[in-house]
Design an enzyme around this catalytic site. Structure first.
Site: not given
Length: 341
Positions: A74, A236, A239
């Site tokens: 990611s 979050d 990230h």
């Protein structure tokens, strides 16, 4: 066992197909499993699909284009941002185009949630596009899913080896320091830091042994992020934010330029005043894991690649280039037609 010996033994265990638990200790592994379950529950699972950074960058710059394949998880895909210009890929490709004064075609194969075991399929796809450079960002999901480090390193070694056999230059951003993640409380935070640093050191060793160069990504979750979590972390708290991805790209760009021999001649040799020099690979790997932005690449001493303590490497702290506003990519059918490529 010291950190250098542990990193060397872990990389060796991966090369030989060993399990790797004994290197870090069964107790540490057991605590990590608990930490990983807690982290996944607090952070949650990534659900959105990031914008695809694939396309052409460097409008108006000359050919031939630099072709880059972006592989990994990611952090490579740019999870958590809304605009393609905010992704790691867009920042990386725009910066490469500006610094090299060349057009750049970037193709992203990165997947949200990918572990090192996913690299084989990504490498297969990337090789088919004949890139000049592959940039790999992987490892954090292996830690938070309690994958054995030796398995993580083995998958990475196979990917780097296959890319190099195809003549592709490889730059690997090693596992970030997960000890700075805010949702993970002490003492699990210290376990995450120790585990991720050892994985990063072992990744460095195996990347260099297989012909690539590594860059420490402590910056992705390191001191700069801890100092400004509201700016450099996404919602979050795991990230990176858009600013965080820009910081990540700025760390990678100088090493990507070096991998393609596109840096000025006056930056070709290590500079002792910048704490750069030649070391055995295991010692350099441990130092790099603790120092964000450190590049490690193979070299020779007296015409030989190895000394009594293993592979010789250059440890570098590359000068970062000024950031530029990331472009939105032109898509292949439009740009390729206009350029004749």
């Amino acid at each position: 066992m010291g950190a250098t010996g542990a990193a060397r033994k872990l990389a060796s265990a991966a090369a030989l197909g060993g399990g790797g638990v004994s290197v870090l200790g069964a107790g540490l592994y057991g605590v990590l499993v608990a930490e990983a379950k807690f982290a996944r529950r607090v952070i949650g699972n990534a659900t959105s699909v990031p914008p695809d950074a694939t396309g052409w960058y460097g409008r108006g710059r000359p050919a031939p284009a630099i072709r880059i394949a972006l592989l990994g998880d990611s952090s490579a895909a740019g999870y958590g941002v809304d605009r393609v210009e905010e992704t790691t890929g867009a920042h990386l490709a725009t910066g490469m185009a500006a610094q090299a004064d060349r057009r750049v075609h970037l193709r992203s194969f990165a997947k949200v949630g990918a572990q090192s075991s996913a690299l084989a399929d990504q490498v297969d796809a990337a090789i088919g596009t004949h890139p000049d450079l592959a940039v790999v960002l992987i490892g954090a999901n292996d830690v938070t899913h309690s994958v054995l480090p030796s398995a993580s390193v083995r998958h990475l070694a196979e990917g780097v080896r296959r890319l190099r056999e195809e003549g592709v230059a490889v730059v690997v951003g090693t596992c970030p320091d997960l000890g700075t993640i805010r949702p993970i409380p002490p003492p699990l935070k210290q376990v995450a830091r120790e585990w991720s640093r050892r994985l990063a050191a072992a990744q460095t060793i195996t990347v260099v042994e297989n012909g690539g160069r590594s860059v420490s990504l402590g910056d992705i979750l390191g001191p700069e992020f801890e100092a400004a979590p509201a700016v450099l972390f996404g919602p979050d708290r795991f990230h990176p934010s858009a600013d965080g991805y820009q910081q990540l790209a700025s760390v990678l760009i100088p090493s990507c330029l070096a991998a393609l021999d596109l840096l000025p001649d006056d930056e070709s040799l290590p500079e002792p005043l910048r704490r750069e020099g030649i070391l055995p690979v295991a010692a350099a790997a441990v130092r790099a894991a603790r120092t964000p932005g450190t590049e490690v690449d193979g070299t020779e001493v007296g015409g030989t690649q190895r000394g009594l303590r293993g592979r010789w490497v250059e440890l570098r702290h590359r000068r970062r280039r000024p950031s530029t506003d990331a472009e939105s990519p032109e898509h292949e059918e439009h740009e390729a037609a206009s350029s004749g490529e």
